[in-house]
Design a protein around this motif. Sequence first.
Motif, PDB file in Angstrom:
ATOM      1  N   ARG A  56       0.830  -1.215   0.000  1.00 33.77           N
ATOM      2  CA  ARG A  56       0.000   0.000   0.000  1.00 33.77           C
ATOM      3  C   ARG A  56       0.869   1.272   0.000  1.00 33.77           C
ATOM      4  O   ARG A  56       0.637   2.206   0.767  1.00 33.77           O
ATOM      5  CB  ARG A  56      -0.946   0.011   1.206  1.00 33.77           C
ATOM      6  N   ARG A  57       1.822   1.329  -0.901  1.00 30.75           N
ATOM      7  CA  ARG A  57       2.701   2.496  -0.994  1.00 30.75           C
ATOM      8  C   ARG A  57       1.945   3.709  -1.515  1.00 30.75           C
ATOM      9  O   ARG A  57       1.195   3.611  -2.482  1.00 30.75           O
ATOM     10  CB  ARG A  57       3.879   2.218  -1.939  1.00 30.75           C
ATOM     11  N   VAL A  58       2.151   4.859  -0.908  1.00 30.75           N
ATOM     12  CA  VAL A  58       1.679   6.130  -1.439  1.00 30.75           C
ATOM     13  C   VAL A  58       2.855   7.094  -1.461  1.00 30.75           C
ATOM     14  O   VAL A  58       3.859   6.889  -0.782  1.00 30.75           O
ATOM     15  CB  VAL A  58       0.505   6.726  -0.614  1.00 30.75           C
ATOM     16  N   GLY A  59       2.722   8.143  -2.256  1.00 35.11           N
ATOM     17  CA  GLY A  59       3.802   9.129  -2.368  1.00 35.11           C
ATOM     18  C   GLY A  59       3.258  10.538  -2.271  1.00 35.11           C
ATOM     19  O   GLY A  59       2.856  11.127  -3.282  1.00 35.11           O
ATOM     20  N   LEU A  60       3.215  11.068  -1.064  1.00 36.99           N
ATOM     21  CA  LEU A  60       2.788  12.449  -0.875  1.00 36.99           C
ATOM     22  C   LEU A  60       3.981  13.366  -1.069  1.00 36.99           C
ATOM     23  O   LEU A  60       5.035  13.165  -0.448  1.00 36.99           O
ATOM     24  CB  LEU A  60       2.196  12.630   0.529  1.00 36.99           C
ATOM     25  N   GLY A  61       3.830  14.357  -1.941  1.00 41.55           N
ATOM     26  CA  GLY A  61       4.930  15.266  -2.223  1.00 41.55           C
ATOM     27  C   GLY A  61       4.500  16.717  -2.120  1.00 41.55           C
ATOM     28  O   GLY A  61       3.410  17.027  -1.630  1.00 41.55           O
ATOM     29  N   ILE A  62       5.358  17.602  -2.597  1.00 40.24           N
ATOM     30  CA  ILE A  62       5.086  19.037  -2.558  1.00 40.24           C
ATOM     31  C   ILE A  62       5.418  19.645  -3.911  1.00 40.24           C
ATOM     32  O   ILE A  62       6.192  19.092  -4.688  1.00 40.24           O
ATOM     33  CB  ILE A  62       5.904  19.753  -1.456  1.00 40.24           C
ATOM     34  N   THR A  63       4.838  20.785  -4.190  1.00 37.09           N
ATOM     35  CA  THR A  63       5.214  21.562  -5.357  1.00 37.09           C
ATOM     36  C   THR A  63       5.141  23.045  -5.005  1.00 37.09           C
ATOM     37  O   THR A  63       4.551  23.428  -3.992  1.00 37.09           O
ATOM     38  CB  THR A  63       4.318  21.237  -6.572  1.00 37.09           C
ATOM     39  N   GLY A  64       5.799  23.864  -5.823  1.00 35.37           N
ATOM     40  CA  GLY A  64       5.794  25.301  -5.571  1.00 35.37           C
ATOM     41  C   GLY A  64       6.710  25.733  -4.441  1.00 35.37           C
ATOM     42  O   GLY A  64       6.526  26.811  -3.873  1.00 35.37           O
ATOM     43  N   LEU A  65       7.723  24.924  -4.126  1.00 31.38           N
ATOM     44  CA  LEU A  65       8.629  25.287  -3.022  1.00 31.38           C
ATOM     45  C   LEU A  65       9.298  26.640  -3.275  1.00 31.38           C
ATOM     46  O   LEU A  65       9.356  27.493  -2.383  1.00 31.38           O
ATOM     47  CB  LEU A  65       9.689  24.209  -2.837  1.00 31.38           C
ATOM     48  N   GLY A 163       7.849  21.226  -8.244  1.00 29.89           N
ATOM     49  CA  GLY A 163       8.372  20.420  -7.156  1.00 29.89           C
ATOM     50  C   GLY A 163       9.202  21.220  -6.176  1.00 29.89           C
ATOM     51  O   GLY A 163       8.767  22.247  -5.645  1.00 29.89           O
ATOM     52  N   ILE A 164      10.431  20.740  -5.938  1.00 34.15           N
ATOM     53  CA  ILE A 164      11.347  21.439  -5.030  1.00 34.15           C
ATOM     54  C   ILE A 164      12.392  22.251  -5.792  1.00 34.15           C
ATOM     55  O   ILE A 164      13.330  22.772  -5.199  1.00 34.15           O
ATOM     56  CB  ILE A 164      12.043  20.454  -4.070  1.00 34.15           C
ATOM     57  N   GLU A 165      12.234  22.347  -7.120  1.00 30.13           N
ATOM     58  CA  GLU A 165      13.209  23.060  -7.952  1.00 30.13           C
ATOM     59  C   GLU A 165      13.149  24.572  -7.746  1.00 30.13           C
ATOM     60  O   GLU A 165      12.089  25.114  -7.422  1.00 30.13           O
ATOM     61  CB  GLU A 165      12.930  22.771  -9.430  1.00 30.13           C
ATOM     62  N   PRO A 166      14.264  25.270  -7.978  1.00 28.64           N
ATOM     63  CA  PRO A 166      14.201  26.737  -8.049  1.00 28.64           C
ATOM     64  C   PRO A 166      13.390  27.151  -9.277  1.00 28.64           C
ATOM     65  O   PRO A 166      13.116  26.326 -10.163  1.00 28.64           O
ATOM     66  CB  PRO A 166      15.678  27.155  -8.212  1.00 28.64           C
ATOM     67  N   ILE A 167      13.005  28.406  -9.356  1.00 29.38           N
ATOM     68  CA  ILE A 167      12.415  28.937 -10.582  1.00 29.38           C
ATOM     69  C   ILE A 167      13.468  28.830 -11.685  1.00 29.38           C
ATOM     70  O   ILE A 167      14.601  29.281 -11.508  1.00 29.38           O
ATOM     71  CB  ILE A 167      11.984  30.400 -10.392  1.00 29.38           C
ATOM     72  N   PHE A 168      13.116  28.215 -12.831  1.00 32.31           N
ATOM     73  CA  PHE A 168      14.132  28.036 -13.873  1.00 32.31           C
ATOM     74  C   PHE A 168      14.522  29.369 -14.482  1.00 32.31           C
ATOM     75  O   PHE A 168      15.701  29.674 -14.632  1.00 32.31           O
ATOM     76  CB  PHE A 168      13.636  27.087 -14.959  1.00 32.31           C
ATOM     77  N   CYS A 169      13.534  30.170 -14.870  1.00 29.89           N
ATOM     78  CA  CYS A 169      13.798  31.530 -15.333  1.00 29.89           C
ATOM     79  C   CYS A 169      12.562  32.373 -15.050  1.00 29.89           C
ATOM     80  O   CYS A 169      11.455  31.847 -14.983  1.00 29.89           O
ATOM     81  CB  CYS A 169      14.170  31.577 -16.809  1.00 29.89           C
ATOM     82  N   THR A 170      12.761  33.660 -14.868  1.00 33.20           N
ATOM     83  CA  THR A 170      11.644  34.534 -14.520  1.00 33.20           C
ATOM     84  C   THR A 170      10.808  34.907 -15.733  1.00 33.20           C
ATOM     85  O   THR A 170       9.641  35.278 -15.606  1.00 33.20           O
ATOM     86  CB  THR A 170      12.148  35.805 -13.835  1.00 33.20           C
ATOM     87  N   SER A 171      11.382  34.799 -16.934  1.00 36.66           N
ATOM     88  CA  SER A 171      10.621  35.028 -18.167  1.00 36.66           C
ATOM     89  C   SER A 171      11.377  34.431 -19.340  1.00 36.66           C
ATOM     90  O   SER A 171      12.575  34.167 -19.257  1.00 36.66           O
ATOM     91  CB  SER A 171      10.382  36.525 -18.406  1.00 36.66           C
ATOM     92  N   TYR A 172      10.662  34.208 -20.433  1.00 35.43           N
ATOM     93  CA  TYR A 172      11.282  33.677 -21.643  1.00 35.43           C
ATOM     94  C   TYR A 172      10.456  34.119 -22.845  1.00 35.43           C
ATOM     95  O   TYR A 172       9.299  34.535 -22.714  1.00 35.43           O
ATOM     96  CB  TYR A 172      11.396  32.152 -21.595  1.00 35.43           C
ATOM     97  N   SER A 173      11.056  34.017 -24.035  1.00 39.50           N
ATOM     98  CA  SER A 173      10.371  34.398 -25.270  1.00 39.50           C
ATOM     99  C   SER A 173       9.747  33.171 -25.926  1.00 39.50           C
ATOM    100  O   SER A 173      10.339  32.089 -25.911  1.00 39.50           O
ATOM    101  CB  SER A 173      11.339  35.051 -26.258  1.00 39.50           C
ATOM    102  N   ARG A 174       8.556  33.350 -26.485  1.00 40.17           N
ATOM    103  CA  ARG A 174       7.910  32.266 -27.217  1.00 40.17           C
ATOM    104  C   ARG A 174       7.422  32.812 -28.558  1.00 40.17           C
ATOM    105  O   ARG A 174       6.740  33.839 -28.601  1.00 40.17           O
ATOM    106  CB  ARG A 174       6.753  31.684 -26.405  1.00 40.17           C
ATOM    107  N   ARG A 175       7.780  32.120 -29.620  1.00 38.84           N
ATOM    108  CA  ARG A 175       7.368  32.521 -30.976  1.00 38.84           C
ATOM    109  C   ARG A 175       6.209  31.625 -31.417  1.00 38.84           C
ATOM    110  O   ARG A 175       6.316  30.394 -31.394  1.00 38.84           O
ATOM    111  CB  ARG A 175       8.538  32.407 -31.946  1.00 38.84           C
ATOM    112  N   VAL A 176       5.109  32.259 -31.826  1.00 35.77           N
ATOM    113  CA  VAL A 176       3.897  31.518 -32.205  1.00 35.77           C
ATOM    114  C   VAL A 176       3.572  31.794 -33.673  1.00 35.77           C
ATOM    115  O   VAL A 176       3.437  32.954 -34.079  1.00 35.77           O
ATOM    116  CB  VAL A 176       2.700  31.921 -31.314  1.00 35.77           C
ATOM    117  N   LYS A 177       3.441  30.709 -34.450  1.00 36.90           N
ATOM    118  CA  LYS A 177       3.086  30.840 -35.867  1.00 36.90           C
ATOM    119  C   LYS A 177       1.634  31.281 -35.996  1.00 36.90           C
ATOM    120  O   LYS A 177       0.750  30.799 -35.296  1.00 36.90           O
ATOM    121  CB  LYS A 177       3.299  29.518 -36.594  1.00 36.90           C
ATOM    122  N   GLN A 178       1.397  32.202 -36.903  1.00 36.30           N
ATOM    123  CA  GLN A 178       0.054  32.744 -37.090  1.00 36.30           C
ATOM    124  C   GLN A 178      -0.762  31.935 -38.103  1.00 36.30           C
ATOM    125  O   GLN A 178      -0.263  30.999 -38.728  1.00 36.30           O
ATOM    126  CB  GLN A 178       0.159  34.215 -37.528  1.00 36.30           C
TER     127      GLN A 178
END
Length: 300
Positions: A56-65, A163-178
């Motif tokens: 009966r294994r369960v895995g309670l974790g966290i996110t947004g650390l 999860g427990i990761e730092p913020i990878f980057c505060t912003s990034y560019s995204r190119r969207v085809k029209q």
Amino acid sequence: LGNINLPRFVRQDGTFDYEELAGCVQVAVRFLDDVIDYNMGNHALDKIKEAVASDRRVGLGITGLADMLVLMGLRYDSQDALAAVEQVMQTLCYNAYETSIALAQEKGSFPLFDWAGLSKSRFIQSLPRGLQDKIAKLGLRNATLITMPPVGTGSIVARTSSGIEPIFCTSYSRRVKQADGESFVDYRVYHPLVREKFGDDAHLPDYVVTAHQVDPYFRVRLQGTIQRYTDSSISSTINLPENTSIETVGDIYVTAYKEGLKGITVYREGSRNGILQTEPPPASPEPAPQPPAAAAPPAP
């Protein structure tokens, strides 16, 4: 698996509501234990069903650390952050085990429960004596309770750091085809908390840091603190600049081993195509190897 969204427990004044977290953990463990029974008839093979039912294994974790620490005004790689994370993990771990003990009284221990064997576990031995005595006397509903997964898609849905990761980057560019199939529009995408709290990332306070700004040896210390309260394993990746040497990578692994980690992952910027990377490449200097004295403080 189930993950608790930590930023939800930060009050308006920047303090953390540990009592509310404790209550949430108790409900979450009961929920995850119920999911085992709910899914029991859906397993493809009988031996899978038997394996699931036996422990009966369960895995309670966290996110947004990382987001939690920003809301508390704490820099990810600071001693104050380390202390806050330890208190969060203690609250998570101890309440999860108390709840599993209560469930064992109500519904019975997992079928393979054997205190003589379980008591030899280094993790069980690290629990407070009172909890160990309760487990020996009353049993345990679940063989494992705590896991720290990457929470990739889940964090996107929750609009938090992963999860427990730092913020990878505060912003990034995204190119969207029209719609014409030829032209593109560029968008600036901000980390949700940065957008909500600061508007943009032009003038962020010094306690808002990204993955490449966090000292890798601190990441080892932080993971060591979390590992002490995690009976399963942890997903966390240390981001390193492109000029990191083989010797430094090796030293990080050795430091992690001395810290008692079950596993450690590093990613050197630019070492694989198609993997998240910053633009332009980070100019941070290679981290200097540190002696074992930089290890985390002993477990309480």
